[in-house]
Write a protein that holds these residues in place. Structure first.
Motif, PDB file in Angstrom:
ATOM      1  N   SER A   1       0.751  -1.055  -0.091  1.00 40.59           N
ATOM      2  CA  SER A   1      -0.036   0.101  -0.067  1.00 40.59           C
ATOM      3  C   SER A   1       0.728   1.355  -0.072  1.00 40.59           C
ATOM      4  N   GLU A   2       2.066   1.368   0.189  1.00 44.11           N
ATOM      5  CA  GLU A   2       2.949   2.426   0.147  1.00 44.11           C
ATOM      6  C   GLU A   2       3.268   2.995  -1.189  1.00 44.11           C
ATOM      7  N   TYR A   3       3.052   1.988  -2.172  1.00 42.98           N
ATOM      8  CA  TYR A   3       3.288   2.525  -3.437  1.00 42.98           C
ATOM      9  C   TYR A   3       2.133   2.546  -4.380  1.00 42.98           C
ATOM     10  N   GLY A   4       2.035   3.160  -5.701  1.00 45.34           N
ATOM     11  CA  GLY A   4       0.935   3.251  -6.572  1.00 45.34           C
ATOM     12  C   GLY A   4       1.035   4.549  -7.182  1.00 45.34           C
ATOM     13  N   ILE A   5      -0.144   5.321  -7.406  1.00 50.48           N
ATOM     14  CA  ILE A   5      -0.187   6.396  -8.299  1.00 50.48           C
ATOM     15  C   ILE A   5      -0.875   7.593  -7.480  1.00 50.48           C
ATOM     16  N   THR A   6      -0.316   8.849  -7.685  1.00 48.11           N
ATOM     17  CA  THR A   6      -0.870   9.985  -6.926  1.00 48.11           C
ATOM     18  C   THR A   6      -1.209  10.945  -8.209  1.00 48.11           C
ATOM     19  N   ILE A   7      -2.241  11.840  -8.147  1.00 50.53           N
ATOM     20  CA  ILE A   7      -2.522  12.712  -9.321  1.00 50.53           C
ATOM     21  C   ILE A   7      -2.490  14.018  -8.802  1.00 50.53           C
ATOM     22  N   ASN A   8      -2.461  15.034  -9.569  1.00 50.48           N
ATOM     23  CA  ASN A   8      -2.373  16.544  -9.216  1.00 50.48           C
ATOM     24  C   ASN A   8      -2.886  17.271 -10.685  1.00 50.48           C
ATOM     25  N   SER A   9      -3.531  18.152 -10.721  1.00 50.36           N
ATOM     26  CA  SER A   9      -3.987  18.846 -11.882  1.00 50.36           C
ATOM     27  C   SER A   9      -4.616  20.260 -11.586  1.00 50.36           C
ATOM     28  N   THR A  10      -4.088  21.085 -12.569  1.00 54.96           N
ATOM     29  CA  THR A  10      -4.635  22.391 -12.537  1.00 54.96           C
ATOM     30  C   THR A  10      -5.129  22.829 -13.468  1.00 54.96           C
ATOM     31  N   ARG A  11      -6.515  23.162 -13.516  1.00 54.38           N
ATOM     32  CA  ARG A  11      -7.753  23.192 -14.586  1.00 54.38           C
ATOM     33  C   ARG A  11      -7.369  24.286 -15.412  1.00 54.38           C
ATOM     34  N   GLY A  12      -7.150  24.133 -16.910  1.00 52.11           N
ATOM     35  CA  GLY A  12      -6.844  24.822 -17.884  1.00 52.11           C
ATOM     36  C   GLY A  12      -5.035  24.850 -17.987  1.00 52.11           C
ATOM     37  N   LEU A  13      -4.454  24.313 -17.396  1.00 51.33           N
ATOM     38  CA  LEU A  13      -2.950  24.377 -17.471  1.00 51.33           C
ATOM     39  C   LEU A  13      -2.662  22.900 -17.750  1.00 51.33           C
ATOM     40  N   GLU A  14      -2.480  22.164 -16.668  1.00 55.73           N
ATOM     41  CA  GLU A  14      -1.741  20.830 -16.864  1.00 55.73           C
ATOM     42  C   GLU A  14      -2.249  19.658 -15.770  1.00 55.73           C
ATOM     43  N   THR A  15      -1.985  18.380 -16.155  1.00 55.52           N
ATOM     44  CA  THR A  15      -2.309  17.253 -15.092  1.00 55.52           C
ATOM     45  C   THR A  15      -0.969  16.497 -15.123  1.00 55.52           C
ATOM     46  N   GLU A  16      -0.612  16.096 -13.826  1.00 57.17           N
ATOM     47  CA  GLU A  16       0.511  15.374 -13.485  1.00 57.17           C
ATOM     48  C   GLU A  16       0.247  14.081 -12.820  1.00 57.17           C
TER      49      GLU A  16
END
Length: 589
Positions: free
Chosen positions: A559-574
């Protein structure tokens, strides 16, 4: 002697009366609780069967939408471009899907430009244009999700009640809504499932949709109508329980709400039927008290010491044994008077207690076994959601046909897709090297470059010392695919996709995928983060690829590994993929 008779009467009446009242109250509560729990288990089983059953039709609808014949039809801008060379192949696709299952009664494609394709054709006596006037039409989700409603097909000589799976259709080029797909499912399988529900002589089972309309009821005349009882329309979402309906015969209704379907499942039984057993217990307790009192008067005069004192001492000693957990012994019953009956009743209670403890122990073992089986099943389901051999053979056929027609671009795309599938089939290891994963991810990007031409560009920034690290197989392509699903279609500017990797420590590294698209809506991002944090097993929605990769990483590495998401509307998604540095052979073991 008269004092003894009074004292004996009190000694008999008070304990027996107390035990009787407690037993009556407890039995009354237990019978209702047992019926409610039994009904809940039945509802949960039926709910699970129906959910799995209807999920098959979601897959069927996706196959129809993604067929080339249907794609050609959905690309039409106006009805003036329409001709039979487009409708006949599309109708054939609908008929093949209908013939593949005996529980599909009709399939209709209703386009906003006026084109209507109905697999029943002249056998359908209900004008398809009237579908727009039905209560559910404006409520169909605009995000591509399905909606289930209860309808009635009108044939020449009968009316056929059905459950309709409805999904909005979109132009594959513009991604704008262009119509509706309606799959009408008959009640054959749902009736089979419902008939397995046994609720006594007069009990029955029914289903309501999210708006409170009957989806299923033993009386077909109620299908599609609003439920009569307001109590059943204001239930808390995602909950289960029971409620007493004060209708003409006063029914106890148990319910469970399915968040996947938006339906409510109910069982109903006359409350009076539940009281029959309780009334029998009350009668039995009353007669027991009456008979015990008479017996005490007849016998109590002759054997006070033998019949009362000694059995009481013996019973007291055994009760102390029970208090410290010794449930195997029993008190010898030497008489049939009140003390003897009390002793026998206590023996039965201890025996029942022992049996209940054993049942609880066995139940806990079964529950643990079911949990393990569920985890294993979920892992297998995540790793095999589609049969790739079928797709690979189909793509090879498409490639051969394209070469015969001189369409090299189509042949190249089919060949590349075939290689991607072969990559997925090549071995059973759950992990591959990052170098190999990037190779096939780039192949996917080149395919999209043919499709979208100069609307995007991509870059790789991967250090050589990271290239040979093991990653979860097919982990990059689903995430990159999301860049196209949520950015290219609704953005006119050129999109930049960047994939880089870096070491975080001696035991882990990170892969970052960024795109300069429109970003993710705040409410969608919040829901997606919540699912990633809770490791939700629900794979519905538009982000099935990300959830699939995230869960496979957690199953394999923790459970310590996996995916995280961050996004700024109109600019980018990481999107960040956190992985350990391990040997692929260790993962297999």
């Amino acid at each position: 002697m008269s004092k003894f008779c009074v004292f004996s009467s009190i000694l008999v009446i008070l304990p027996v009366l107390s035990v009787g009242i407690i037993t009556y109250k407890y039995s009354s509560f237990e019978l209702e609780e047992e019926f409610t729990q039994s009904s809940q288990k039945i509802i949960e089983q039926v709910e699970l069967h129906v959910e799995y059953y209807l999920q098959d039709f979601e897959i069927t609808s996706l196959k129809i939408i993604n067929s080339p014949e249907m794609g050609n039809l959905l690309r039409l801008e106006t009805s003036s471009e329409y001709d039979r060379t487009l409708s006949d192949p599309a109708l054939k696709v609908l008929k093949n899907s209908e013939y593949s299952r005996n529980d599909i009664s009709n399939i209709t494609v209703f386009l906003d430009n006026g084109i209507i394709i109905d697999s029943l054709r002249e056998r359908n006596y209900y004008p398809a244009i009237n579908i727009k006037d039905e209560y559910w039409y404006s409520s169909v989700p605009g995000n591509g999700m399905v909606m289930l409603v209860s309808r009635t097909l009108k044939l020449k000589d009968k009316e056929l009640p059905v459950i309709s799976l409805v999904r909005r259709l979109y132009n594959p080029h513009t991604l704008k809504p262009v119509g509706m797909l309606i799959i009408d499912i008959n009640f054959k399988r749902i009736e089979e499932i419902s008939k397995m529900v046994t609720l006594g002589k007069d009990g029955y089972f029914f289903i309501l949709d999210s708006e409170g309309h009957y989806v299923y009821h033993p009386k077909y005349s109620k299908l599609g109508n609003k439920v009569e009882f307001m109590q059943l329309t204001n239930l808390e979402s995602g909950k289960s329980g029971s409620v007493l309906i004060d209708n003409n015969r006063k029914e106890l209704v148990s319910y469970s709400l399915s968040p996947k379907l938006g339906w409510s499942f109910f069982t109903a039984a006359p409350y009076q039927d539940l009281r029959v057993g309780i009334q029998q217990i009350r009668t039995a307790i009353t007669w027991t008290i009456f008979i015990s009192l008479i017996f005490a008067y007849l016998v109590g005069f002759y054997s006070i010491s033998k019949s009362i004192v000694r059995p009481i001492h013996r019973l007291r000693s055994f009760m102390k044994e029970v208090e410290i957990g010794h449930l195997n012994g029993r008190v010898k019953v030497e008489s049939n008077d009140e003390i003897g009956q009390l002793t026998a009743g206590f023996n039965k209670s201890v025996e029942r207690l022992s049996n209940l403890l054993e049942e609880v122990y066995v139940s806990k073992l079964k529950e643990a076994e079911m949990t393990l089986n569920k985890t294993e099943t979920e892992l297998k389901m995540l790793q095999s959601q589609i049969n790739p051999h079928f797709l690979y053979n189909s793509l090879e056929t498409i490639r051969g046909m394209a070469l015969e027609e001189g369409r090299e671009n189509i042949a190249n795309i089919s060949s590349s897709l075939g290689k991607l599938l072969r990559y997925n089939l090549r071995n059973s290891l759950p992990t591959v090297s990052l170098r190999e994963e990037i190779k096939f991810c780039e192949m996917y990007l080149k395919i999209q470059m043919i499709r979208f031409e100069d609307r995007f560009e991509y870059f790789f920034d991967i250090p050589d010392d990271v290239m040979d690290f093991d990653v979860v197989k097919f982990s990059l392509q689903p995430i990159v695919e999301n860049c196209f699903m949520h950015s290219i279609g609704e953005n006119s500017k050129k999109i930049k996709i960047t994939i880089n990797a870096q070491l975080l420590s001696k035991s882990s590294f990170n892969i970052r995928i960024t795109d300069t698209g429109v970003g993710i809506k705040e409410e969608v991002l919040k829901e997606l983060k919540e699912k990633l944090r809770n490791n939700s097993t629900s794979l519905g929605g538009q982000h099935i690829g990300i959830m699939n990769v995230h869960q496979r990483i957690r199953y394999l590495f923790g459970s310590e590994y996996g995916i995280t998401i961050n996004s700024t509307r109109g600019l980018e998604t990481e999107v960040n993929i956190h992985l350990p540095i391990v040997d692929g052979k260790e993962v297999k073991e």
